[in-house]
Design an enzyme around this catalytic site. Structure first.
Site, PDB file in Angstrom:
ATOM      1  N   ASP A   1       8.835  41.306  13.037  1.00  0.00           N
ATOM      2  CA  ASP A   1       9.333  42.447  12.260  1.00  0.00           C
ATOM      3  C   ASP A   1      10.827  42.677  12.485  1.00  0.00           C
ATOM      4  O   ASP A   1      11.538  43.119  11.573  1.00  0.00           O
ATOM      5  CB  ASP A   1       8.527  43.721  12.536  1.00  0.00           C
ATOM      6  CG  ASP A   1       8.440  44.112  14.001  1.00  0.00           C
ATOM      7  OD1 ASP A   1       8.979  43.379  14.864  1.00  0.00           O
ATOM      8  OD2 ASP A   1       7.807  45.143  14.299  1.00  0.00           O
TER       9      ASP A   1
ATOM     10  N   GLU B   1      16.281  42.264  10.095  1.00  0.00           N
ATOM     11  CA  GLU B   1      17.645  41.763   9.987  1.00  0.00           C
ATOM     12  C   GLU B   1      17.882  41.017   8.679  1.00  0.00           C
ATOM     13  O   GLU B   1      18.891  41.209   8.014  1.00  0.00           O
ATOM     14  CB  GLU B   1      17.961  40.868  11.177  1.00  0.00           C
ATOM     15  CG  GLU B   1      18.010  41.597  12.489  1.00  0.00           C
ATOM     16  CD  GLU B   1      18.871  42.841  12.447  1.00  0.00           C
ATOM     17  OE1 GLU B   1      19.883  42.870  11.710  1.00  0.00           O
ATOM     18  OE2 GLU B   1      18.527  43.799  13.131  1.00  0.00           O
TER      19      GLU B   1
ATOM     20  N   GLU C   1       5.599  41.479   8.617  1.00  0.00           N
ATOM     21  CA  GLU C   1       4.661  41.314   9.732  1.00  0.00           C
ATOM     22  C   GLU C   1       3.234  41.275   9.195  1.00  0.00           C
ATOM     23  O   GLU C   1       2.430  40.427   9.610  1.00  0.00           O
ATOM     24  CB  GLU C   1       4.818  42.448  10.740  1.00  0.00           C
ATOM     25  CG  GLU C   1       3.869  42.330  11.940  1.00  0.00           C
ATOM     26  CD  GLU C   1       4.104  43.398  12.981  1.00  0.00           C
ATOM     27  OE1 GLU C   1       3.132  44.110  13.319  1.00  0.00           O
ATOM     28  OE2 GLU C   1       5.254  43.523  13.460  1.00  0.00           O
TER      29      GLU C   1
ATOM     30  N   HIS D   1      19.887  55.671  11.637  1.00  0.00           N
ATOM     31  CA  HIS D   1      18.645  55.165  12.215  1.00  0.00           C
ATOM     32  C   HIS D   1      17.590  56.257  12.298  1.00  0.00           C
ATOM     33  O   HIS D   1      16.399  55.983  12.273  1.00  0.00           O
ATOM     34  CB  HIS D   1      18.911  54.591  13.602  1.00  0.00           C
ATOM     35  CG  HIS D   1      20.038  53.622  13.611  1.00  0.00           C
ATOM     36  ND1 HIS D   1      21.319  53.986  13.928  1.00  0.00           N
ATOM     37  CD2 HIS D   1      20.088  52.325  13.274  1.00  0.00           C
ATOM     38  CE1 HIS D   1      22.114  52.931  13.820  1.00  0.00           C
ATOM     39  NE2 HIS D   1      21.386  51.925  13.414  1.00  0.00           N
TER      40      HIS D   1
END
Length: 529
Positions: free
Chosen positions: A337, A342, A376, A431
């Protein structure tokens, strides 16, 4: 981007997985239900206004806007004049003149629709983050969206010299010592609420005193000389190239395993090779996308970067992974993941190019988290388990079982992320604001109630694959660099409609965003009696 957990810089509680990008398209918080016929959509002549900004200027419209080529062959030889009649009809709706638009890209999307992206210039100077997009099928333009206004005050001519701008950028406290300026400063406009600021845009590279790489776009006000914005260009594919950094700072390092070669003795090299391939297959099989640029770009990875490096990032060319310190994080390339996170920054850089600041930065981070979870799930045979909607659970704080960097199903579990748009304010780290869109995606995919407000309305889930297709189309075709959370709500609603999904699916998209209070009228608290 920087993937953060906790406060501070690399080391204690930070995982930096990187892409850079603040002009923000401003759809009001009291937004519109984008697809409901009974909502407050505005009908003007033959077109339908789906969303507007705070001044009631359209940001998304549907309607018959004229003929356009829609085959891949026709787009290859597209002449700017071909769409002039369409622009003459559409541009005034967005408060921009047709002659201020320039074609940046024309392409056919994964769903067969054609898309045309236009940049904006005022006084011959590009407006950073401003775009107008046209969408066409069967030879006709049926929708347009963007934040392309040029009716705002815009000063002409710089009062500060290029040399002084460079000097001010170097003196800025966030600049690294012995910084290198890449290329020459160029003038741009930057949207700042109701005005356009004239600025010098500079690219600055170097290293901090602690050895961290810096690659920033720096904006210097061309009238006052003030540095007012810094945007990282470090973000954080089948032609795989894995290099061994040998715990040093150099990139890319020693070639270790190239595409088609057998496994090597180093398990970290093999993990990077395998996980990069898994992410490539995820994008190829779900969206028919060939690498991050959709043109087969090589997927370059460096492992063993520096010593005890708790960091991973995309630098615009390649991925870079540290080995972790064994406490904050273990070996980072082991997490599929994180690899997907990225590479999704690279996809975003090539598509919506969401500016890495403010609400657009939070969306940028969220999209990487979302497709980290999606890839994932895809790599594990399309099976959802307890780790699917956790980011970095395989490598984060290895001594703490069940811990993760972020949690899409309950963002507040990390102690920092937001799960409610009502709590957002300017300056929130991207974030942490990413939790708003992360939770919206989770609820759309799996259904349920808001984890902090179980008494709020239930969201009917549509499944992770359908939700992924909607968010992918929004990122690739509809979002623009300055998009905000309200813009993302409209974009995903329209993506669902353009993909041909039924009314129940579109209603779930709306409900998922409303569950995190995007598209909800937020009233101030009542005064005490």
């Amino acid at each position: 981007m920087l993937l953060k957990r906790g406060r501070g810089v690399i080391g204690a509680t930070l995982l930096c997985l990187t892409l850079g990008a603040c002009t923000e398209a401003t759809t009001p918080k009291e937004g519109k239900d984008a697809v409901s016929k009974k909502s407050s959509e505005a009908l003007t002549g033959a077109h339908q206004v789906i969303a507007v900004d705070q001044d009631r200027v359209p940001t998304f419209v549907n309607g018959p806007f004229g003929a356009a080529p829609t085959s891949a062959d026709a787009l290859r030889g597209l002449q700017p004049a071909t769409l002039a009649p369409v622009l003459a009809r559409v541009a005034p709706l967005f408060k921009v003149k047709p002659e201020q638009l320039f074609l940046k890209k024309a392409y056919v999307g994964f769903d067969g629709e054609a898309h045309f992206r236009y940049g904006v210039r005022v006084n011959g100077v590009e407006v950073m983050g401003a775009e107008l997009r046209l969408h066409a099928r069967d030879g006709q333009v049926f929708a347009a969206n963007g934040d392309a206004r040029t009716d705002l005050p815009a000063p002409e001519g710089a009062s500060v010299s290029m040399e002084l701008a460079e000097e001010e950028a170097r003196k800025d406290r966030a600049s690294p010592p012995e910084a290198t300026l890449v290329g020459k400063p160029e003038l741009v406009y930057w949207r700042d609420d109701g005005q356009l600021l004239l600025a010098y845009r500079l690219r600055m590279t170097g290293e901090t005193r602690g050895g961290e790489r810096v690659d920033d776009t720096v904006l210097v006000n061309a009238r006052s000389g003030d540095v007012f914005e810094r945007i990282t260009n470090l973000h954080g594919a089948l032609n795989r190239r894995v290099y061994d950094g040998k715990n040093g700072p150099g990139l890319p390092g020693t070639p270790s395993r190239m595409e088609g070669q057998p496994p090597v003795l180093d398990p970290v090299v093999n993990a990077a090779y395998d996980n990069t391939g898994a992410v490539w297959r995820c994008y190829k099989e779900l969206f028919n996308r060939d690498s991050y640029d959709n043109a087969g770009a090589a997927l370059i990875t460096t492992v063993h970067h520096r010593v005890n490096y708790v960091n991973a990032y995309w630098d615009g060319v390649q991925m870079v992974f540290g080995d972790g310190d064994g406490t904050t994080a273990s070996i980072l390339p082991y997490a599929v993941d994180i690899t997907a996170h990225e590479l999704t920054h690279a996809v975003t850089e090539h598509e919506s190019d969401l500016i890495y600041s403010g609400e657009s930065g939070g969306l940028n981070e969220a999209i990487s988290d979302i497709f980290g979870a999606v890839c994932e799930w895809h790599s594990e045979g399309k099976v959802i388990d307890e780790g699917t909607f956790m980011i970095g659970e395989d490598v984060w704080t290895p001594e703490t079982p069940g811990d993760a960097l972020r949690y899409l199903f309950n963002p507040k579990l990390d102690g920092e992320s937001l799960d409610d748009y009502a709590d957002y304010s300017s300056g929130v780290d991207v974030h942490y604001s990413s939790g708003i869109a992360n939770l919206a995606f989770y609820l759309l995919s799996q259904g349920g109630h808001h984890p902090s407000h179980p008494d709020w309305p239930f969201v009917e889930g549509i499944g992770i694959e359908k939700a992924a297709r909607i968010f992918y189309k929004a990122n690739v075709d509809l979002l623009t660099p300055s998009s905000r959370f309200e813009t993302a709500k409209v974009a995903t609603e329209q993506a669902a409609a353009q993909l041909g999904y039924d009314a129940a699916t579109i209603a779930s998209v709306t409900a998922a965003w409303k569950a995190v209070q995007v598209g909800v009228i937020i009233l101030p608290p009542l005064p005490p009696p």
